[in-house]
Design a protein around this motif. Structure first.
Motif, PDB file in Angstrom:
ATOM      1  N   THR A  31       0.843  -1.196   0.000  1.00 53.48           N
ATOM      2  CA  THR A  31       0.000   0.000   0.000  1.00 53.48           C
ATOM      3  C   THR A  31       0.883   1.252   0.000  1.00 53.48           C
ATOM      4  O   THR A  31       1.810   1.367   0.803  1.00 53.48           O
ATOM      5  N   GLY A  32       0.600   2.159  -0.907  1.00 51.72           N
ATOM      6  CA  GLY A  32       1.386   3.386  -1.016  1.00 51.72           C
ATOM      7  C   GLY A  32       2.540   3.289  -1.988  1.00 51.72           C
ATOM      8  O   GLY A  32       3.139   4.307  -2.344  1.00 51.72           O
ATOM      9  N   THR A  34       4.542   2.189  -5.669  1.00 58.11           N
ATOM     10  CA  THR A  34       4.333   2.119  -7.110  1.00 58.11           C
ATOM     11  C   THR A  34       5.307   1.120  -7.712  1.00 58.11           C
ATOM     12  O   THR A  34       6.514   1.186  -7.443  1.00 58.11           O
ATOM     13  N   ASN A  56      -1.488  -5.211  -2.918  1.00 56.23           N
ATOM     14  CA  ASN A  56      -2.110  -3.893  -2.736  1.00 56.23           C
ATOM     15  C   ASN A  56      -1.233  -2.715  -3.135  1.00 56.23           C
ATOM     16  O   ASN A  56      -1.353  -1.619  -2.554  1.00 56.23           O
ATOM     17  N   SER A  58      -0.332   0.554  -4.640  1.00 48.93           N
ATOM     18  CA  SER A  58      -1.293   1.611  -4.944  1.00 48.93           C
ATOM     19  C   SER A  58      -1.304   1.984  -6.422  1.00 48.93           C
ATOM     20  O   SER A  58      -2.325   2.434  -6.951  1.00 48.93           O
ATOM     21  N   ARG A  59      -0.175   1.795  -7.071  1.00 49.64           N
ATOM     22  CA  ARG A  59      -0.096   2.089  -8.496  1.00 49.64           C
ATOM     23  C   ARG A  59       0.800   1.054  -9.166  1.00 49.64           C
ATOM     24  O   ARG A  59       1.879   0.732  -8.661  1.00 49.64           O
ATOM     25  N   TYR A  84      -8.555  -5.768  -5.919  1.00 46.34           N
ATOM     26  CA  TYR A  84      -7.594  -4.690  -6.151  1.00 46.34           C
ATOM     27  C   TYR A  84      -8.301  -3.352  -6.329  1.00 46.34           C
ATOM     28  O   TYR A  84      -9.232  -3.236  -7.128  1.00 46.34           O
ATOM     29  N   ARG A  85      -7.836  -2.343  -5.610  1.00 47.19           N
ATOM     30  CA  ARG A  85      -8.444  -1.016  -5.664  1.00 47.19           C
ATOM     31  C   ARG A  85      -7.447   0.058  -6.087  1.00 47.19           C
ATOM     32  O   ARG A  85      -7.750   1.254  -6.024  1.00 47.19           O
ATOM     33  N   GLY A  86      -6.265  -0.352  -6.511  1.00 49.24           N
ATOM     34  CA  GLY A  86      -5.267   0.619  -6.932  1.00 49.24           C
ATOM     35  C   GLY A  86      -5.448   1.057  -8.374  1.00 49.24           C
ATOM     36  O   GLY A  86      -6.442   0.750  -9.027  1.00 49.24           O
ATOM     37  N   PRO A 169       5.868   4.309   3.178  1.00 46.53           N
ATOM     38  CA  PRO A 169       4.543   3.764   3.504  1.00 46.53           C
ATOM     39  C   PRO A 169       4.601   2.823   4.704  1.00 46.53           C
ATOM     40  O   PRO A 169       5.549   2.037   4.849  1.00 46.53           O
TER      41      PRO A 169
END
Length: 342
Positions: A31-32, A34, A56, A58-59, A84-86, A169
């Motif tokens: 998370t956070g 790339t 997870n 983020s990008r 996945y929500r990124g 992160p």
């Protein structure tokens, strides 16, 4: 200082490893972060993208020669990893063109976001008995797997270093921005005949008369991948402790490579080849776990490289290759970018 020890890796050990090696993907929260995967629209590259999605990130940036294929892969990520929500972004990268490679790196360096992970997976295996040169005048495997991959690594190190100075992160503290150069166990088997050629090493590698065959050229290109990882690890961004560079072997995985094989060899290949998911676990390990700078990752652990690479002749060849790479890069109009990294 203890002299580095290399190792031999026989075809029998290779088969045994593919039949019985067991290793798991690291459990890490990205998370956070790339992650960039070159050649990420299919095969091992796409399997790595899915690993980063499950963790997870983020990008995720998928880069390859075909934006259309990248876009299709980006949409498929959300189908294959529904949780996945990124964000999945796409970029064009054609390593057979120095101009395109430079533009890709300049665009990434100008991007305001982070860049925590690069998996330099894009590469080619030459077709049987085919010597093909790029528009830049280099044998295609030499440029894609060797020269342009090295150029990309040098030009993007400052972006990784800049990311290292940002807030870390919470879910992945201790992880350094990392560049993993995708190599292979086949580097153990390369005879690298051009290492003994007089004069320029790159000229010898670019000489049709010294091409030998497509298997040997692919093996040589993966020695160059190991060289690149080891040379990039000597640069200030890495020696300062801010950034990590290594090379990684995914193992022999099920892919379109078997299409160029005869039926018997293809059957053997299918019998022992790993899934792309298993091979890409090595990418997740190399890009998120602490390793020695320039380390070679195999079966999700640091492993000695070939005896040739660490031999006096291998070290001499590595240094010669790198010097000639930099000489070529200096002629491409990127002196200021090179100076930032070197």
């Amino acid at each position: 200082m203890t002299e580095e020890q290399g190792q031999n890796y026989s075809p029998l050990a290779f088969i045994w490893g593919h039949l019985f090696a067991s290793f798991s993907a690291p459990d890490i929260d990205l998370t956070g972060r790339t992650a960039l995967v070159t050649g990420g629209n299919g095969g091992l590259g796409y399997a790595a993208v899915l690993h980063f999605a499950r963790c997870n990130a983020s990008r995720i940036i998928i880069a390859s020669r075909s934006l259309t294929r990248c876009q299709a892969a980006a949409q498929k990520v959300y189908e294959d990893v529904p949780s996945y929500r990124g964000v999945v972004d796409v970029m064009e990268l054609d390593l057979s063109s120095f101009a395109n490679t430079i533009k890709f790196c300049q665009d990434l360096n100008a991007d305001k976001g982070r860049l925590d992970i690069i998996v330099a997976n894009a590469g080619i295996q030459p077709k049987p008995e085919t010597f093909k040169q790029t528009g830049d005048g280099y044998e295609e495997t030499l440029q894609v797997n060797g020269l342009a991959t090295a150029l990309m690594g040098v030009l993007l190190l400052p972006k990784l270093e800049e990311t290292a100075g940002r807030e870390v992160p919470a879910g992945s503290k201790g992880m350094k921005p990392t560049l993993s150069i995708v190599a292979s166990e086949v580097h153990y088997w390369s005879k690298f005949p051009q290492a003994n050629a007089p004069g320029s090493l790159i000229d010898a590698l670019n000489d049709p008369a010294q091409f030998v065959d497509f298997n040997e050229r692919y093996q040589v290109s993966k020695v160059l991948s190991v060289f690149i990882g080891r040379e990039l690890a000597k640069l200030p961004a890495v020696t300062s402790g801010k950034v990590l560079v290594n090379s990684v072997n995914p193992g022999m995985c099920q892919s379109a490579i078997r299409d160029n094989m005869g039926p018997v060899i293809a059957w053997i290949f299918n019998a022992i080849a790993w899934s792309a998911e298993k091979g890409a676990r090595n990418f997740l390990y190399s890009s998120t776990q602490p390793t020695m700078p320039g380390a070679f990752i195999h079966h999700c652990r640091e492993t000695p490289v070939s005896t040739f690479v660490v031999s006096p002749k291998g070290r001499e060849t590595q240094e010669k290759y790198w010097k000639e790479c930099l000489d070529i890069f200096r002629k491409l109009g990127v002196d200021s970018e090179l100076d930032r990294a070197l």
